[in-house]
Design a protein around this motif. Structure first.
Motif, PDB file in Angstrom:
ATOM      1  N   GLY A   1      -1.952  -1.806   7.691  1.00  0.00           N
ATOM      2  CA  GLY A   1      -3.382  -1.832   7.442  1.00  0.00           C
ATOM      3  C   GLY A   1      -3.847  -0.689   6.568  1.00  0.00           C
ATOM      4  O   GLY A   1      -4.872  -0.791   5.897  1.00  0.00           O
ATOM      5  N   SER A   2      -3.067   0.410   6.578  1.00  0.00           N
ATOM      6  CA  SER A   2      -3.349   1.536   5.682  1.00  0.00           C
ATOM      7  C   SER A   2      -2.372   1.542   4.525  1.00  0.00           C
ATOM      8  O   SER A   2      -2.734   1.787   3.379  1.00  0.00           O
ATOM      9  N   VAL A   3      -1.095   1.308   4.816  1.00  0.00           N
ATOM     10  CA  VAL A   3      -0.046   1.164   3.804  1.00  0.00           C
ATOM     11  C   VAL A   3       0.828  -0.011   4.237  1.00  0.00           C
ATOM     12  O   VAL A   3       1.575   0.112   5.214  1.00  0.00           O
TER      13      VAL A   3
ATOM     14  N   LEU B   1       1.481   9.845  -6.150  1.00  0.00           N
ATOM     15  CA  LEU B   1       2.337   9.697  -7.321  1.00  0.00           C
ATOM     16  C   LEU B   1       2.233  10.926  -8.218  1.00  0.00           C
ATOM     17  O   LEU B   1       3.179  11.266  -8.934  1.00  0.00           O
ATOM     18  N   TRP B   2       1.088  11.611  -8.175  1.00  0.00           N
ATOM     19  CA  TRP B   2       0.833  12.759  -9.036  1.00  0.00           C
ATOM     20  C   TRP B   2       1.117  14.084  -8.340  1.00  0.00           C
ATOM     21  O   TRP B   2       0.812  15.147  -8.884  1.00  0.00           O
TER      22      TRP B   2
ATOM     23  N   MET C   1      13.257  -1.590   0.545  1.00  0.00           N
ATOM     24  CA  MET C   1      12.690  -0.253   0.533  1.00  0.00           C
ATOM     25  C   MET C   1      13.688   0.758   1.104  1.00  0.00           C
ATOM     26  O   MET C   1      14.417   0.444   2.051  1.00  0.00           O
ATOM     27  N   PRO C   2      13.743   1.951   0.528  1.00  0.00           N
ATOM     28  CA  PRO C   2      14.670   2.954   1.066  1.00  0.00           C
ATOM     29  C   PRO C   2      14.257   3.369   2.475  1.00  0.00           C
ATOM     30  O   PRO C   2      13.063   3.471   2.781  1.00  0.00           O
TER      31      PRO C   2
ATOM     32  N   LEU D   1       4.789   2.616  -4.957  1.00  0.00           N
ATOM     33  CA  LEU D   1       4.438   4.027  -4.732  1.00  0.00           C
ATOM     34  C   LEU D   1       5.380   4.668  -3.727  1.00  0.00           C
ATOM     35  O   LEU D   1       5.803   5.816  -3.902  1.00  0.00           O
ATOM     36  N   LEU D   2       5.712   3.954  -2.656  1.00  0.00           N
ATOM     37  CA  LEU D   2       6.611   4.522  -1.650  1.00  0.00           C
ATOM     38  C   LEU D   2       7.966   4.834  -2.254  1.00  0.00           C
ATOM     39  O   LEU D   2       8.522   5.926  -2.048  1.00  0.00           O
TER      40      LEU D   2
END
Length: 935
Positions: free
Chosen positions: A519-521, A504-505, A265-266, A554-555
């Motif tokens: 737990g959330s992301v 994303l939108w 991940m970046p 998504l991240l």
């Protein structure tokens, strides 16, 4: 496996990778318009576009309008589960959420349901409606989870090798009976209609082209339907990612867990970990405020529990906010109105009636507008009625207050109508309460949902063995309302608060990710006792690995298109608002092993954070109180000075702002009421001329016992509550001890002159008033001023009024020197009584002050004179009163003292024993510090 129902595929997905160097909405809009023809009106009317949420659909329409401002023929835009349609199937109407809950609840309360549920441990629960409703919610939730794999309770039992086969066999039988209950009302379970649509490969859309746009996690049941309809057609799957990582997605654009688990991940340089979540709110507001335009920034709410606090933090900075997803109706006035009506139906007491009087949404139903009565006036009358009775039933308790009568009658009429026709009574009260609210979008939506719920209850009511009462109907309505999100009006310019799956939108160049916690992301799959993780995988339901892959994608997607022209701030905390430990998202640590130590160091470094106290002593904002100045005339009671000597800020809250607790209505006397009753009986004794010369303890005791009985009958004409009767016996014991003391006092020559004697005393332009409980005179002409006290333990006047300066806490106005020793006043009551009496009888040679104490220990009952009383103390008390009154006039109410008052309820509950940390004193308009100091 049978649970997966592998139908032959008819629709062929075709993936289109749009890249991720630009925002997704304009890319998707450009792709669609390129295929809509070259005419002046691009035609998308034969397209069906599937987007993840309704808000993303609005975003896509907006992007199309920006590219074609002249107009175009609009496509049909739906969310994945809207592919199944709603309302009516070929075999009947689809059951709504309220009908499902009511059907399950009926079944669980039936003999058949009780027998099947015997498998579940339930000895600790009473199997009543509340229990059945709770279990029904769990069963509906399990049904919804199983729908991801096109499964039902019946199909799960067919899967071999899973644990608890007897459990699923019984659940399958329950599900059959549940569907039979729905069928009896002409309804079908939603899953039945969806499975029927899958079998028949049918839907209600007449289109030529289908596109699945930006849906990294579509509902699996929607994907199954796409695989079944439109033979030989292609479904375009638009993915925001470069084609070089096509191996990271399946044919329907869903991220592959194995690929994304290996992908680095970046690292986002603007990542900050704060000590507490409160600091995350503050930093978010700071970052938003630094933008020149609200359209240039979006707040991504990664943890939904932070949403109300983020909104509050931004609004405090006068930053307008807008939540495209709407505001939950769970905390709306309508949900609380339904809950208050339910409590009135179940409790029928003063507390539930008071809540209705206070409720803003009940004003029109109660008739405030037509009567013109002010709510505060009624609440004052209600408090007065409550103080005069211990009755819990609101009709009898409020009978002495005629002003409350029309409102009590209206509430009673509702209770009567609800008993005869529950749904009719609820409909009528909702019409009265909702009609004045106008026709806003949220109001209209809520009215429609409530009407649908009532219709569903009615449809099932005819076949129900047990009729729902009004309170149970309201339970179902409250659940329905709590599931709704109400649209809010968008301000002209506002910062958007978007959920994680909506980002994303989003095309704002500056994105703030608030609450980026483990737990959330990635989001964890909620635990369900019926569906443990192993069984979920076997049934083809969503798993934690799939959620992690989705959130990793998504991240990277939202970060990559802002890499060149944008910014992302990632904010997390080490501790929640409640003091629970938190951890940053694991996605922040997804990197090669060699880079991991440095990334861990950078991620876990707490920056720009104040020292954290455990637990947090304040909320996310200080409580502003003020301006701290005297707001009345120059009149005060003598007993009020005791509050100032205890703590000037406590005095301000109690005597200026009139703070007091609206407590739970007791079933017995509290300490002040106990003392007041004892006081009233002693005052009645002092007024009786025939008793002043009485030196026989038996006669005195008989008189006091009869007076107590009379007082109690006046207070409780409908009968004395059992708890009060026990307290009355305790009072009789203290009065018996007083009778013996009183007889001795008479034999020693003391006679009562007067009781409840009012007085006025003027000091420094102020008028102090009060009442002396009793005044005695002996045969030699000496006067004794007596105050009644009924403490748990005996106390002396000296200890109640004075304390050594080094031991006490209080304002400087209470300090003085006596014989070289520093003392502090705690109370001025008896000295000021003496000063007032001396004005009346200036030639009084010997004036004494005393307490008549009636403690729990009857051996300590008696008259306690102030042994070292002197005229010098009287004068010093007058000087102290003058200093206090001057301080009050000048506004010396801050800072708070370390008074014992803050450890008593309700003050401890309100201020946690630390008002100085919780309160932010408001300055006066003149710029003078409210504490009395110049700036």
């Amino acid at each position: 496996m049978a649970a997966r129902r592998d139908y032959p595929s008819a629709m062929r997905p075709e993936r289109i990778f749009l890249g991720w160097d630009r925002p997704f909405p304009p890319q998707a809009a450009e792709w669609l318009l390129e295929r809509a023809g070259k005419g002046s009106w691009p035609d998308l009317s034969r397209w069906l576009l599937i987007v993840p949420t309704r808000q993303s659909g609005r975003t896509l329409r907006g992007a199309l309008c920006l590219l074609r401002p002249g107009g175009f023929l609009a496509p049909r835009v739906v969310t994945p589960m809207e592919l199944y349609g709603e309302g009516r199937s070929s075999a009947g109407k689809v059951a709504g959420p309220t009908a499902r809950l009511w059907a399950w609840t009926q079944l669980l309360l039936s003999e058949e349901g009780m027998e099947e549920m015997a498998l579940f441990p339930g000895e600790a629960f009473e199997r009543d409606f509340s229990w059945a409703l709770g279990v029904a919610k769990s069963l509906c939730k399990a049904q919804d989870l199983l729908s991801e794999g096109a499964s039902t309770f019946s199909s799960v039992q067919e899967v071999s090798g899973h644990p608890e086969p007897e459990l699923w066999f019984r659940l399958a039988r329950l599900e059959e009976r549940y569907r039979a209950i729905l069928a009896g009302a002409g309804l079908r379970d939603p899953m039945e209609t969806r499975l029927e649509a899958l079998r028949e490969a049918s839907w209600n859309f007449d289109v030529d082209q289908v596109a699945l746009i930006g849906c990294p996690d579509p509902h699996p049941l929607a994907v199954r339907l796409l695989e079944r309809v439109l033979p030989d057609e292609v479904c375009s799957v638009l993915i925001q990612a470069p084609e070089g990582i096509a191996g990271g997605f399946d044919l329907w654009g869903r991220p592959d867990p194995a690929f994304w688990r290996r992908r680095e991940m970046p690292f986002l340089p603007n990542t900050r970990i704060y000590a507490e979540e409160g600091e995350v709110m503050g930093r978010t507001a700071d970052l938003v405020a630094a933008n020149c335009s609200w359209d240039a920034v979006t707040v991504g709410v990664c943890a939904s529990r932070l949403l109300p606090f983020l909104r509050l933090s931004l609004e405090e900075r006068e930053i307008p906010v807008f939540d495209p997803g709407g505001i939950s109706a769970r905390g709306s006035k309508w949900a609380s109105l339904l809950a208050d009506l339910r409590e009135l139906l179940r409790q029928r007491n003063l507390a539930s009636f008071r809540r209705l009087l206070c409720h803003p949404a009940a004003a029109d139903w109660l008739g405030f507008r037509e009567t013109g009565v002010v709510r505060s006036f009624l609440l004052g009358r209600l408090d007065r009625a409550a103080s005069r009775t211990l009755s819990q039933e609101f009709r009898s308790a409020t009978r002495p207050e005629s002003a409350l009568e029309p409102f009590v009658e209206r509430a009673q009429r509702f209770l009567s109508e609800a008993g005869a026709d529950p749904l009719g009574a609820i409909r009528k009260i909702l019409e009265d309460a909702f009609e004045p609210e106008g026709d806003s979008g949220s109001h209209r939506l809520l009215c429609e949902e409530l009407e649908h719920a009532l219709e569903e209850i009615e449809a099932l009511g005819s076949s129900a063995k047990n009729r729902l009462d009004a309170a149970e109907c309201l339970d179902l309505l409250i659940d329905r309302v709590s599931q709704q999100d109400l649209p809010e009006e968008r301000p002209e310019a506002a910062v958007e608060l978007r959920g994680w799956l909506e980002l994303l939108w989003d095309d704002a160049p500056h994105l703030i990710l608030a609450g980026f916690q483990e737990g959330s992301v990635p989001e964890s799959v909620a635990y369900d006792f019926l569906l443990p993780s192993g069984l979920r995988e076997r049934l083809g339901l969503r798993t934690d690995a799939e959620r992690e892959a989705r959130d990793a994608y998504l991240l990277e997607a939202i970060a990559t298109h802002r890499r060149e022209q944008g910014r992302i701030d990632v904010l997390a905390a080490r501790f929640s608002r409640e003091g629970e430990p938190l951890f940053p998202s694991r996605l922040l640590l997804r990197c090669p092993p060699a880079s991991l130590p440095e990334r861990v160091r950078r991620i876990l470094e707490v920056r720009d954070s104040r020292l954290r106290h455990q637990p947090a002593s304040t909320d996310s904002f200080p409580l502003a109180i003020g301006p701290l100045r005297w707001q009345g005339g120059k009149e005060l009671s003598v007993t009020a000075l005791r509050d100032y000597l205890s703590c000037p800020f406590f005095f301000f809250l109690r005597r200026v702002k009139r703070w007091e607790a609206v407590e739970r209505l007791p079933e017995e006397f509290d300490a002040p009421e106990f003392g007041a009753l004892l006081h009233d009986v002693l005052a009645d004794f002092g007024r009786a001329d025939e008793m002043r010369e009485c030196d026989r303890s038996e006669a005195i005791e008989t008189f006091l016992r009869d007076t107590l009985s009379m007082r109690l009958r006046q207070r409780f004409p409908e009968g004395i509550p059992p708890a009060v009767a026990l307290q009355a016996r305790a009072i009789q014991g203290r009065l018996a001890a007083f009778s013996r003391v009183q007889a001795k006092e008479v034999l020693q020559g003391w006679r009562t002159i007067v009781v409840e004697e009012p007085f006025e005393l003027r000091i420094g332009g102020w008028k102090l008033d009060g009442r002396i409980d009793r005044v005695d005179r002996d045969s030699e002409g000496r006067i004794r001023l007596i105050d009644f006290k009924s403490p748990e333990r005996a106390l002396s006047p000296e200890s109640a009024h004075l304390v050594a300066a080094e031991k006490g806490q209080g304002p400087a106005a209470g300090l003085f020197l006596r014989e070289g020793r520093g003392l502090r006043w705690k109370d001025l009551q008896l000295p000021l009584y003496a000063a007032a009496w001396r004005l009346r009888e200036a030639d009084c040679p010997d004036l004494r002050v005393a307490y008549l104490v009636l403690p729990k220990d009857r051996e300590k009952v008696g008259v306690q004179e102030w042994r070292n009383w002197s005229r010098e103390l009287e004068r010093e008390a007058e000087s102290c009163a003058a200093r206090i009154l001057q301080a009050i006039e000048e506004g010396w109410f801050w800072p708070p003292e370390r008074s014992a008052e803050w450890d008593r309820e309700p003050w401890r509950f309100w201020f946690d024993g630390r008002p100085a940390e919780i309160v932010a004193p408001v300055r006066t308009a003149s710029g003078t510090n409210v504490a009395g100091h110049a700036d």
